[in-house]
Design a protein around this motif. Structure first.
Motif, PDB file in Angstrom:
ATOM      1  N   SER A   3       0.841  -1.185   0.000  1.00  0.00           N
ATOM      2  CA  SER A   3       0.000   0.000   0.000  1.00  0.00           C
ATOM      3  C   SER A   3       0.874   1.231   0.000  1.00  0.00           C
ATOM      4  O   SER A   3       1.939   1.286   0.595  1.00  0.00           O
ATOM      5  N   ALA A   6      -0.597   7.557   2.354  1.00  0.00           N
ATOM      6  CA  ALA A   6      -1.270   8.759   1.888  1.00  0.00           C
ATOM      7  C   ALA A   6      -0.350   9.965   1.956  1.00  0.00           C
ATOM      8  O   ALA A   6      -0.401  10.866   1.124  1.00  0.00           O
ATOM      9  N   ARG A 148      -4.156   9.038  -6.614  1.00  0.00           N
ATOM     10  CA  ARG A 148      -5.330   9.425  -5.835  1.00  0.00           C
ATOM     11  C   ARG A 148      -6.628   8.926  -6.471  1.00  0.00           C
ATOM     12  O   ARG A 148      -7.691   9.500  -6.259  1.00  0.00           O
ATOM     13  N   GLY A 150      -8.377   6.326  -5.813  1.00  0.00           N
ATOM     14  CA  GLY A 150      -9.356   5.901  -4.819  1.00  0.00           C
ATOM     15  C   GLY A 150     -10.182   7.060  -4.304  1.00  0.00           C
ATOM     16  O   GLY A 150     -11.401   6.952  -4.151  1.00  0.00           O
ATOM     17  N   GLN A 151      -9.539   8.189  -4.069  1.00  0.00           N
ATOM     18  CA  GLN A 151     -10.264   9.362  -3.591  1.00  0.00           C
ATOM     19  C   GLN A 151     -11.181   9.913  -4.672  1.00  0.00           C
ATOM     20  O   GLN A 151     -12.285  10.388  -4.387  1.00  0.00           O
ATOM     21  N   HIS A 275     -10.512   8.119   2.052  1.00  0.00           N
ATOM     22  CA  HIS A 275      -9.072   7.984   1.835  1.00  0.00           C
ATOM     23  C   HIS A 275      -8.561   6.566   2.092  1.00  0.00           C
ATOM     24  O   HIS A 275      -7.420   6.253   1.737  1.00  0.00           O
ATOM     25  N   ASP A 278      -6.786   4.223  -0.748  1.00  0.00           N
ATOM     26  CA  ASP A 278      -5.447   4.671  -1.117  1.00  0.00           C
ATOM     27  C   ASP A 278      -4.443   4.452   0.015  1.00  0.00           C
ATOM     28  O   ASP A 278      -3.251   4.280  -0.226  1.00  0.00           O
ATOM     29  N   ARG A 329      -9.733   1.242  -7.271  1.00  0.00           N
ATOM     30  CA  ARG A 329      -8.332   1.582  -6.995  1.00  0.00           C
ATOM     31  C   ARG A 329      -7.407   0.445  -7.409  1.00  0.00           C
ATOM     32  O   ARG A 329      -6.335   0.661  -7.984  1.00  0.00           O
TER      33      ARG A 329
END
Length: 398
Positions: A3, A6, A148, A150-151, A275, A278, A329
């Motif tokens: 992962s 962020a 970004r 996913g956001q 968030h 991500d 994502r």
């Protein structure tokens, strides 16, 4: 699967963030057309046209089936000609579909002619939804970057389901006050606002790429993630098509609050935890989410009161909220940049497939076993998605 922290992802510029928020607002406005129609269409078909639950479910689901069949084309158009063009064309189709449905509310020489016009309008609406959603996602990722994604998907989903939360009760209020034609006239005006907002907005560059593989080869990479989204979507489709009819069958009040409860839970999670995919990866988020959705659907199935049923709809919204961005994502990470539109179009089609098939199939089930059984199917589908997510997680750890 590793992962990305962020904090390691560069923040987008203020200008890019502002344009992304504007695109989300445009998506919200356009998707109100879908939200307005979800509770209105089955009521119109079963009461004004006098047709059965199967036809009511088909009228709801046909728009999503149209979206399934056009997602790949929409994604390819976004990849080749830019997402702005996809959004503009989609908004135009929204207007056309609402106008045809408006005509279906005014002119009903026979129930079947009225139903045919309604289906034609729903097909155009489905094409518009396909183009706008894929275009906004591609445009948003182009603005803030794939790290970004996913956001972006979380914000897109918040706009969509926020529109559903607002659109459901507003659609029923318009139906009561102005009739079906009045509700569809309002739906025709909304995308025009979106067109005005994006007409002069700067697009993003088309991603270069040497070759573009077939959709089949792309689907071969992303299908497990798409199947999870498909199974998740059955619970929402059950609420969208049959929650109002379930309440009416039980002689309960406040039927229009079902989509509001669902959408409230959905948007709440998106705003608080958008968030997470991500930050910690998509699969852990999906696993928890699917378990919550299954519980919410089971609660509606066994609900002894309208309060319990609304609580089940709220829990279903909590569960459904992060599954699409979580799996999306992962899809973005699996394909090359020039294929994002095609991949996300194919990926989104899995969700639309659930929406398209659930209506007519659940309508047949409702005719035989009552509306409650529809939500038992939704719970089972969510548990099946949970099993697939756990399997993908174990493979990723191996």
């Amino acid at each position: 699967m590793t992962s990305t922290s962020a904090s390691a992802i560069p923040a987008p510029s203020r200008s890019a963030q502002s344009r992304l928020l504007l695109l989300a607002a445009v998506l919200f406005i356009s998707y109100l057309c879908v939200g307005l129609s979800l509770p209105v269409v089955p009521v119109h078909v079963t009461t004004r046209l006098g047709l059965g639950n199967f036809w009511a479910g088909l009228a709801v689901g046909i728009a999503f089936l149209a979206t399934v069949l056009t997602r790949a084309t929409a994604g390819s158009l976004s990849d080749r000609q830019g997402p702005k063009r996809a959004v503009v064309r989609g908004l135009a189709f929204y207007v056309a579909g609402a106008l045809v449905a408006w005509l279906a509310g005014l002119w009903i020489p026979t129930p079947w002619i009225g139903f045919g016009l309604l289906v034609a309008g729903r097909l155009l609406l489905g094409l518009g939804e396909s183009l706008v959603a894929v275009g906004v996602i591609g445009w948003g990722i182009g603005l803030v970057g794939p790290a970004r994604s996913g956001q972006v998907l979380a914000l897109v989903g918040a706009a969509i389901y926020g529109a559903l939360a607002v659109g459901g009760p507003v659609g029923l209020a318009l139906l009561e006050r102005f009739g079906f034609a009045g509700a569809m006239a309002a739906s025709a005006l909304l995308p025009c606002i979106g067109l005005l907002a994006v007409w002069r907005l700067e697009g993003v560059a088309v991603q270069p790429g040497a070759g573009r593989p077939s959709l089949r080869s792309v689907l071969g990479i992303i299908w497990p993630h798409g199947l999870i989204v498909c199974l998740q979507g059955i619970g929402f489709a059950a609420i969208g098509a049959f929650f109002v009819l379930h309440f009416r069958g039980q002689h309960w009040s406040h039927a229009g609050l079902g989509l509001t409860a669902f959408g409230s839970g959905f948007v709440l999670v998106r705003l608080l935890f958008g968030h997470l995919p991500d930050r910690i990866g998509g699969l852990p988020v999906a696993i928890v989410s699917l378990a919550v959705e299954a519980f919410g659907q089971a609660l509606i199935w066994q609900a002894p009161s309208p309060v319990a049923a609304l609580a089940g709809a709220f829990l279903t919204g909590l569960g459904c909220s992060m599954i699409f961005p979580a799996m999306g994502r992962e899809v973005v990470r699996l394909v090359a940049p020039q294929l994002r539109g095609t991949a996300l179009g194919g990926f989104s089609a899995f969700q639309d497939l659930a929406y398209g098939l659930t209506g007519p199939v659940a309508g047949l089930l409702a005719d035989r076993a009552g509306y409650g059984g529809v939500f038992l199917i939704g719970a089972g589908a969510a548990l099946s998605g949970l099993a697939i997510a756990l399997r993908l997680r174990s493979v990723a750890r191996a």
